[in-house]
Scaffold this motif. Structure first.
Motif, mmCIF file in Angstrom:
data_model
loop_
_atom_site.group_PDB
_atom_site.id
_atom_site.type_symbol
_atom_site.label_atom_id
_atom_site.label_comp_id
_atom_site.label_asym_id
_atom_site.label_seq_id
_atom_site.Cartn_x
_atom_site.Cartn_y
_atom_site.Cartn_z
ATOM 1 N N MET A 162 82.534 -54.953 26.816
ATOM 2 C CA MET A 162 82.985 -54.042 27.861
ATOM 3 C C MET A 162 83.263 -54.838 29.128
ATOM 4 S SD MET A 162 80.971 -50.787 29.446
ATOM 5 C CE MET A 162 79.572 -51.812 29.936
ATOM 6 N N LYS A 163 84.505 -54.780 29.599
ATOM 7 C CA LYS A 163 84.903 -55.566 30.761
ATOM 8 C C LYS A 163 85.190 -54.644 31.939
ATOM 9 C CE LYS A 163 87.889 -59.423 32.086
ATOM 10 N NZ LYS A 163 88.866 -60.410 31.587
ATOM 11 N N ILE A 164 84.509 -54.893 33.047
ATOM 12 C CA ILE A 164 84.686 -54.135 34.274
ATOM 13 C C ILE A 164 85.344 -55.051 35.299
ATOM 14 C CG2 ILE A 164 83.593 -52.701 36.023
ATOM 15 C CD1 ILE A 164 83.056 -51.715 33.189
ATOM 16 N N MET A 165 86.512 -54.666 35.782
ATOM 17 C CA MET A 165 87.194 -55.452 36.807
ATOM 18 C C MET A 165 87.071 -54.751 38.156
ATOM 19 S SD MET A 165 90.727 -57.043 35.296
ATOM 20 C CE MET A 165 90.847 -58.084 36.752
ATOM 21 N N ILE A 166 86.772 -55.530 39.173
ATOM 22 C CA ILE A 166 86.758 -55.026 40.546
ATOM 23 C C ILE A 166 87.902 -55.725 41.265
ATOM 24 C CG2 ILE A 166 85.420 -54.811 42.660
ATOM 25 C CD1 ILE A 166 82.923 -55.169 40.721
ATOM 26 N N GLU A 226 74.365 -54.275 36.064
ATOM 27 C CA GLU A 226 73.066 -53.814 35.571
ATOM 28 C C GLU A 226 73.160 -53.170 34.191
ATOM 29 O OE1 GLU A 226 71.355 -51.223 38.449
ATOM 30 O OE2 GLU A 226 71.415 -52.712 40.062
ATOM 31 N N MET A 227 74.368 -52.807 33.776
ATOM 32 C CA MET A 227 74.551 -52.159 32.477
ATOM 33 C C MET A 227 74.627 -53.202 31.381
ATOM 34 S SD MET A 227 74.388 -49.062 33.345
ATOM 35 C CE MET A 227 74.700 -48.380 31.716
ATOM 36 N N ALA A 228 73.867 -52.998 30.322
ATOM 37 C CA ALA A 228 73.850 -53.943 29.205
ATOM 38 C C ALA A 228 75.239 -54.060 28.600
ATOM 39 C CB ALA A 228 72.848 -53.479 28.143
ATOM 40 N N GLY A 229 75.663 -55.276 28.358
ATOM 41 C CA GLY A 229 76.946 -55.522 27.698
ATOM 42 C C GLY A 229 78.135 -55.524 28.622
ATOM 43 N N GLY A 237 79.367 -48.548 40.822
ATOM 44 C CA GLY A 237 79.590 -49.580 39.814
ATOM 45 C C GLY A 237 78.794 -49.321 38.549
ATOM 46 N N ARG A 238 77.540 -48.947 38.712
ATOM 47 C CA ARG A 238 76.680 -48.646 37.571
ATOM 48 C C ARG A 238 77.178 -47.407 36.821
ATOM 49 N NH1 ARG A 238 72.488 -49.289 40.307
ATOM 50 N NH2 ARG A 238 72.195 -47.131 40.951
ATOM 51 N N HIS A 239 77.606 -46.407 37.561
ATOM 52 C CA HIS A 239 78.098 -45.158 36.968
ATOM 53 C C HIS A 239 79.368 -45.405 36.146
ATOM 54 C CE1 HIS A 239 78.810 -40.897 36.575
ATOM 55 N NE2 HIS A 239 79.929 -40.940 37.292
ATOM 56 N N VAL A 240 80.298 -46.155 36.709
ATOM 57 C CA VAL A 240 81.539 -46.477 35.998
ATOM 58 C C VAL A 240 81.234 -47.283 34.740
ATOM 59 C CG1 VAL A 240 83.669 -47.831 36.104
ATOM 60 C CG2 VAL A 240 83.048 -46.337 38.011
ATOM 61 N N LEU A 278 82.106 -40.758 42.687
ATOM 62 C CA LEU A 278 80.703 -41.004 43.026
ATOM 63 C C LEU A 278 79.994 -39.656 43.026
ATOM 64 C CD1 LEU A 278 78.502 -43.029 44.030
ATOM 65 C CD2 LEU A 278 79.249 -42.462 46.363
ATOM 66 N N PRO A 279 79.315 -39.290 41.943
ATOM 67 C CA PRO A 279 78.740 -37.946 41.841
ATOM 68 C C PRO A 279 77.589 -37.730 42.828
ATOM 69 C CG PRO A 279 77.976 -39.325 40.038
ATOM 70 C CD PRO A 279 79.015 -40.117 40.761
ATOM 71 N N TYR A 280 77.248 -36.462 43.024
ATOM 72 C CA TYR A 280 76.166 -36.121 43.931
ATOM 73 C C TYR A 280 74.792 -36.498 43.378
ATOM 74 C CZ TYR A 280 78.993 -33.750 47.430
ATOM 75 O OH TYR A 280 79.877 -33.478 48.434
ATOM 76 N N SER A 281 74.749 -37.024 42.157
ATOM 77 C CA SER A 281 73.490 -37.587 41.679
ATOM 78 C C SER A 281 73.112 -38.817 42.499
ATOM 79 C CB SER A 281 73.559 -37.923 40.183
ATOM 80 O OG SER A 281 74.747 -38.604 39.870
ATOM 81 N N PHE A 282 74.100 -39.401 43.216
ATOM 82 C CA PHE A 282 73.762 -40.361 44.262
ATOM 83 C C PHE A 282 73.444 -39.546 45.508
ATOM 84 C CE2 PHE A 282 75.134 -42.837 48.035
ATOM 85 C CZ PHE A 282 74.056 -43.705 48.042
#
Length: 203
Positions: free
Chosen positions: A1-5, A27-30, A191-194, A146-150
């Motif tokens: 899984m590749k995340i680009m910023i 922080e997300m595995a993988g 970032g963690r959520h995405v 960015l959900p309200y869970s933040f």
């Protein structure tokens, strides 16, 4: 899984937010997290005159993004300062060069997310992110905010960025204010959520 910023930063505020987004995604595995800057479009003489040239030296080690690099990502988190309630010209120029990717449907089904910085509290944070989403939708991307869970975005004990559309910071009219811990926490959460959604979607 590749995340680009993929981001543009003039004085470093968006860069600092991008670092926090990367921390959260990492922080997300993988998750393989890659940071890229979009190309600068202003002439060097002007950059020196307005103080951007020296400021950008602090993050000049971040490679400049080529449009074709986006194809390899599962999720792309874009960062831009606001310009009159919209993304900056450098980001607009970069996205305008992705027509070939659009024609091939190369970004269809990938996750897209946005964070921003403004000079003032009401300087267009929400409109910048929402107008950015239009381009992502034309590419067929899946938008994540960015959900309200933040819960940091519901705080009223301080002036702070952050909305359900994405993390944000307030730089100040003289670029004197740097992202607060609450704003950085929002960026890390995004970032963690995405990365978490990308992991579930592409597993």
């Amino acid at each position: 899984m590749k995340i680009m910023i993929v981001y543009y930063s003039a004085y470093g505020h968006v860069h600092r937010m991008a670092e926090a987004v990367a921390e959260g995604a990492g922080e997300m595995a993988g998750a393989e997290v890659v940071m890229r800057r979009v190309p600068e479009t202003l002439p060097e003489e002007l950059l020196k005159k307005i103080g951007i040239f020296d400021a950008q030296k602090a993050f000049s080690h971040i490679p400049v993004c080529a449009a074709d690099e986006l194809v390899a990502a599962d999720a792309i988190i874009f960062g831009t300062p606001t310009r009159f309630g919209n993304m900056c010209g450098q980001m607009r120029s970069f996205l305008d060069a992705t027509g070939g990717l659009w024609a091939r449907g190369a970004l269809v089904g990938k996750i897209g997310s946005v964070f921003t910085s403004t000079g003032t509290q009401h300087g267009g944070q929400e409109s910048t992110i929402l107008s950015f989403h239009t381009t992502l939708l034309h590419h067929g991307m899946i938008i994540v905010g960015l959900p309200y869970s933040f819960q940091g975005q519901t705080r009223n004990d301080e002036v702070t960025g952050g909305s359900p559309y994405g993390a944000s910071t307030i730089a100040g009219t003289e670029n004197e204010r740097w992202p607060s811990e609450n704003e950085l926490a929002g960026a890390r959460f995004q970032g963690r959520h995405v990365a978490g959604i990308a992991g579930r979607l592409f597993r």
